[in-house]
Design a protein around this motif. Structure first.
Motif, mmCIF file in Angstrom:
data_model
loop_
_atom_site.group_PDB
_atom_site.id
_atom_site.type_symbol
_atom_site.label_atom_id
_atom_site.label_comp_id
_atom_site.label_asym_id
_atom_site.label_seq_id
_atom_site.Cartn_x
_atom_site.Cartn_y
_atom_site.Cartn_z
ATOM 1 N N TRP A 22 7.824 27.224 23.787
ATOM 2 C CA TRP A 22 6.288 27.845 24.298
ATOM 3 C C TRP A 22 6.296 28.430 25.717
ATOM 4 O O TRP A 22 5.824 30.379 25.995
ATOM 5 C CB TRP A 22 4.707 27.437 24.241
ATOM 6 N N ASP A 23 7.496 27.990 26.433
ATOM 7 C CA ASP A 23 7.151 28.497 27.993
ATOM 8 C C ASP A 23 7.854 29.778 28.154
ATOM 9 O O ASP A 23 8.976 30.300 26.781
ATOM 10 C CB ASP A 23 7.509 27.395 29.347
ATOM 11 N N VAL A 24 7.929 30.408 29.911
ATOM 12 C CA VAL A 24 8.966 31.168 29.379
ATOM 13 C C VAL A 24 10.568 31.807 29.179
ATOM 14 O O VAL A 24 11.244 32.191 28.172
ATOM 15 C CB VAL A 24 8.789 31.611 30.772
ATOM 16 N N ASN A 25 10.777 29.824 28.921
ATOM 17 C CA ASN A 25 12.499 30.124 28.682
ATOM 18 C C ASN A 25 12.045 29.726 27.584
ATOM 19 O O ASN A 25 13.619 30.547 26.760
ATOM 20 C CB ASN A 25 13.053 28.617 29.485
ATOM 21 N N ALA A 26 11.660 29.447 26.793
ATOM 22 C CA ALA A 26 11.811 29.498 25.198
ATOM 23 C C ALA A 26 11.700 30.360 24.936
ATOM 24 O O ALA A 26 12.737 31.526 23.456
ATOM 25 C CB ALA A 26 10.653 28.884 24.956
ATOM 26 N N GLN A 27 10.777 31.835 25.036
ATOM 27 C CA GLN A 27 10.552 33.033 25.204
ATOM 28 C C GLN A 27 11.939 34.162 25.372
ATOM 29 O O GLN A 27 12.575 35.316 24.532
ATOM 30 C CB GLN A 27 9.446 33.803 25.913
ATOM 31 N N ASN A 28 12.926 33.351 26.439
ATOM 32 C CA ASN A 28 13.776 33.975 26.445
ATOM 33 C C ASN A 28 14.559 33.413 25.901
ATOM 34 O O ASN A 28 16.067 34.102 25.789
ATOM 35 C CB ASN A 28 14.115 33.634 28.089
ATOM 36 N N GLN B 257 13.239 18.306 30.638
ATOM 37 C CA GLN B 257 13.086 19.620 31.040
ATOM 38 C C GLN B 257 13.926 21.027 31.184
ATOM 39 O O GLN B 257 14.069 21.464 31.909
ATOM 40 C CB GLN B 257 11.560 19.591 30.608
ATOM 41 N N VAL B 258 15.368 20.700 31.261
ATOM 42 C CA VAL B 258 16.491 21.404 31.460
ATOM 43 C C VAL B 258 16.206 22.536 30.512
ATOM 44 O O VAL B 258 16.957 21.730 29.091
ATOM 45 C CB VAL B 258 17.668 20.767 31.899
ATOM 46 N N ILE B 259 16.551 23.308 31.197
ATOM 47 C CA ILE B 259 18.066 24.428 30.538
ATOM 48 C C ILE B 259 18.986 24.743 30.481
ATOM 49 O O ILE B 259 19.272 24.426 30.817
ATOM 50 C CB ILE B 259 17.244 26.109 30.515
#
Length: 245
Positions: free
Chosen positions: A184-190, A199-201
């Motif tokens: 749900w955070d900005v990383n997921a949105q991107n 929690q590493v992208i």
């Protein structure tokens, strides 16, 4: 010249022999005339002159002996030379055979030495691997084991961090769940959701992946070490991170 003539020496011909015999006969006749008196002198002289005269010489016999001696000496010399040549050839062959044998022995010794050295090296490598395996720690397949294994890897790579620093951040980010994903955070949105214990992208994981660990972002140890490597680059240490990073 006769086929039996000897160089350096004149040979008596048949004419020479008859001439010398005639001279000897005349000398003997003259001596007989002088010694016998009276009218019987002529008769006795005729008898003397008519008698055959024996003429001998030692020159020819000596020449033959000299030739025989010379031939004997030459034969002996040739025999000695032949023996010397044969001995020299034998010595050369023996020397060459010894040289060849020495070379073969040296090559064999070198090959054996190389084989021994290789075997020793392989044996030492196996022994070292065995000792390393014996010393290699066994980590529990849980959060405690993952953190301890990550700390050992971080230490070998020069990445700072402590057990408490890792543990506190893991519990805040994922509560210790290696399969956790933030959708749900900005990383997921991107399109790059935060994944794993810290929690590493994916792009950050790829950039700070630590060699020797798994390339799977869900792997607990690979996730921890990549996040700690990133934190060390951005904040000096994972211990300095107290919130989302």
């Amino acid at each position: 010249m006769s086929k039996h003539s000897i160089p350096g020496h004149s040979q008596l011909t048949r004419t020479h022999k008859f001439s010398m015999a005639g001279v000897a006969a005349l000398g003997a006749a003259a001596l007989a005339v002088t010694l016998v008196p009276g009218h019987d002198t002529q008769a006795q002289a005729e008898q003397v002159s008519a008698a055959p005269v024996a003429f001998t010489t030692n020159a020819g016999a000596q020449q033959i002996k000299d030739v025989q001696a010379s031939v004997t000496d030459q034969q002996a010399s040739a025999s000695e030379k032949a023996k010397a040549v044969a001995a020299k050839l034998k010595a050369q062959q023996a020397a060459e055979a010894k040289k060849k044998a020495d070379a073969e022995a040296k090559a064999k010794a070198e090959a054996q030495a190389q084989a021994d050295a290789k075997a020793k090296k392989e044996r030492e490598a196996k022994e070292a691997a065995s000792r390393a395996a014996a010393r290699k720690p066994v980590y529990a397949n849980n959060l405690d084991g993952w953190i301890k294994q990550s700390l050992d890897i971080m230490k070998s790579k020069g990445i700072p961090g402590t057990y408490n620093g890792l543990y506190s951040n893991i519990m805040r980010e994922s509560t210790g769940n290696p399969n956790a994903m933030n959708g749900w955070d900005v990383n997921a949105q991107n399109g790059t959701p935060s994944i794993g214990l810290l929690q590493v992208i994916q792009p950050t994981f790829n950039a700070y992946h630590v060699e020797g660990t798994s390339t799977n972002i869900y792997d607990p140890v690979a996730n921890i070490t990549a996040a700690a490597n990133y934190a060390a680059d951005k904040y000096g240490s994972i211990d300095n991170v107290n919130s989302a990073y």
